[in-house]
Enzyme design. Structure first.
Site, mmCIF file in Angstrom:
data_model
loop_
_atom_site.group_PDB
_atom_site.id
_atom_site.type_symbol
_atom_site.label_atom_id
_atom_site.label_comp_id
_atom_site.label_asym_id
_atom_site.label_seq_id
_atom_site.Cartn_x
_atom_site.Cartn_y
_atom_site.Cartn_z
ATOM 1 N N HIS A 124 -10.115 2.079 0.378
ATOM 2 C CA HIS A 124 -8.691 1.759 0.368
ATOM 3 C C HIS A 124 -8.336 1.298 -1.047
ATOM 4 C CE1 HIS A 124 -4.746 0.726 1.329
ATOM 5 N NE2 HIS A 124 -4.915 0.125 2.505
ATOM 6 N N HIS A 129 -2.555 7.906 6.047
ATOM 7 C CA HIS A 129 -2.918 6.610 5.471
ATOM 8 C C HIS A 129 -4.333 6.251 5.929
ATOM 9 C CE1 HIS A 129 -1.950 3.016 3.310
ATOM 10 N NE2 HIS A 129 -2.185 2.237 4.347
ATOM 11 N N CYS A 157 0.805 -1.223 0.000
ATOM 12 C CA CYS A 157 0.000 0.000 0.000
ATOM 13 C C CYS A 157 0.840 1.276 0.000
ATOM 14 C CB CYS A 157 -0.954 -0.011 1.182
ATOM 15 S SG CYS A 157 -2.046 -1.442 1.151
#
Length: 403
Positions: free
Chosen positions: A325, A288, A155
């Site tokens: 996400h 994040h 990620c």
């Protein structure tokens, strides 16, 4: 710069939707049990296409839009493109069995859309497109320079792609770099995060006391990075500057971060050091913010450490509450949003946040309000922060000023 998101692909319209606190989640049908069917998928990108074909189309249109926005010629630019798994988990030689309803055979060579021209994503003898062939096919279709540089670091992929582009530009300042990442929603990812229990059974709410997981999204973002001298020579439209990057790997576990936050704090300080920026100059943080218990705690502890004692600390926002996400694409979507936030001196609210977690000592852009103003004074810079499985921590420092 350009993005493709669940809220649209127009820079102005999508930014307005984000500032207004809207999200792009909807129930995406699936024929197997999932922890949650909500996901933030891209409008107009049919799920009847194979994952590989959707990935290619999404990337081509976003790279093309970024070149147009920058007024840059494809033949002058090289490509740095990243993804986490992209279509790799959902591709096989004998079709796309993990994706019921996909048109055609699902063979990568035909794109799973029946008879017709050969799909630009080549077949790999191992049964799926290796990381290099996907961006190469994009570069060849658009006429970008080759070879390309593929990036994959979970990620933190998009952030690392921008960092790699900055390094390339330092070595060859006369060649602009189109850099960014893309990732698509696939059955394997939905099943995987259900099995890991990282997916919320309810709704994603980063930095909320009641947070219980993330929700998946998909998207792409690309920017044209070039030297200040080259931008001035062609009177380019400049959205901002990428001043520096920092990374660390705390190696705490395959999926679990080092919850002390020390590894993330190291990445932040390394990025600030490379950029020549102090914490007092930072006005916003694109966090994040996965909405999982440990990730948000880790991030909060790192930010508290770095910004301890700073007067007028930066405002924190979290795009995953609105766009889901997007895995490998997350860092570049955060970068684009951060540049717009610094330009407008306002951060989009963290959607669905109702009970801010006191573990984070920095101000949050609160849900239910319009965009939160950034602190005044000389705070022109912002941070992009990404945390990936396997301990990949990356921080970018940007400045919305053109000089």
């Amino acid at each position: 710069m350009a993005w493709s998101t669940a809220l649209g692909d127009d820079l102005t319209g999508t930014w307005s939707a984000l500032r207004a606190g809207r999200d792009g989640f909807r129930e995406v049908p699936f024929d197997r049990p999932l922890r949650n069917r909500l996901a933030a998928d891209i409008p107009g990108l049919p799920h009847t296409l194979t994952a590989a074909r959707r990935m290619h189309l999404l990337t081509v249109r976003t790279v093309e839009a970024s070149l147009k926005d920058a007024g840059a010629a494809a033949a002058d630019c090289r490509l740095v493109a990243g993804t986490s798994f992209g279509a790799l988990l959902d591709t096989s030689d004998d079709g796309d069995p993990a994706h019921p309803g996909a048109e055609g055979s699902g063979d990568i060579a035909t794109g799973g859309v029946g008879p017709g021209p050969v799909d630009p994503v080549p077949v790999d003898p191992g049964g799926g497109p290796p990381p290099y062939t996907w961006p190469r096919s994009v570069a060849e279709e658009l006429g970008l320079r080759t070879p390309v540089l593929p990036v994959s670091s979970a990620c933190s992929t998009a952030s690392d792609a921008l960092s790699a582009a900055l390094t390339l530009l330092a070595r060859d300042p006369d060649t602009p770099v189109v850099c960014g990442a893309a990732d698509v929603l696939t059955p394997a990812k939905r099943l995987g995060h259900t099995a890991l229990a990282t997916m919320s059974p309810d709704h994603i709410r980063p930095f909320d006391r009641r947070r219980d997981g993330m929700l998946l999204g998909e998207g792409a973002g690309f920017l044209v990075l070039e030297s200040p001298q080259a931008a001035r020579r062609r009177s380019a439209r400049v959205h901002g500057r990428l001043l520096g990057a920092g990374a660390s790997n705390d190696g705490a576990g395959l999926t679990t971060p080092d919850t002390t936050g020390a590894g993330v704090a190291r990445a932040i300080r390394a990025a600030l050091r490379e950029a020549g920026v102090t914490p007092d100059e930072v006005g916003a943080v694109a966090a994040h913010g996965t909405g999982t218990a440990l990730n948000d705690l880790t991030e909060a502890r790192a930010l508290n450490d770095v910004f301890d004692g700073v007067s007028g600390p930066p405002v924190v926002f979290a795009l995953k509450s609105q766009l889901g996400h997007t895995l490998g694409a997350t860092g570049v979507l955060q970068t684009i949003a951060l540049l717009l936030a610094l330009r407008d001196r306002a951060a989009p609210p963290v959607a669905h946040l109702t009970e801010p977690d006191p573990a984070l000592h920095l101000p949050l852009a609160l849900s239910g309000s319009d965009a939160s103003p950034l602190p005044g004074g000389e705070k022109p810079c912002g941070l992009v922060l990404t945390l990936g499985f396997g301990g990949f921590n990356t921080c970018l420092v940007v400045d919305s000023r053109s000089t």
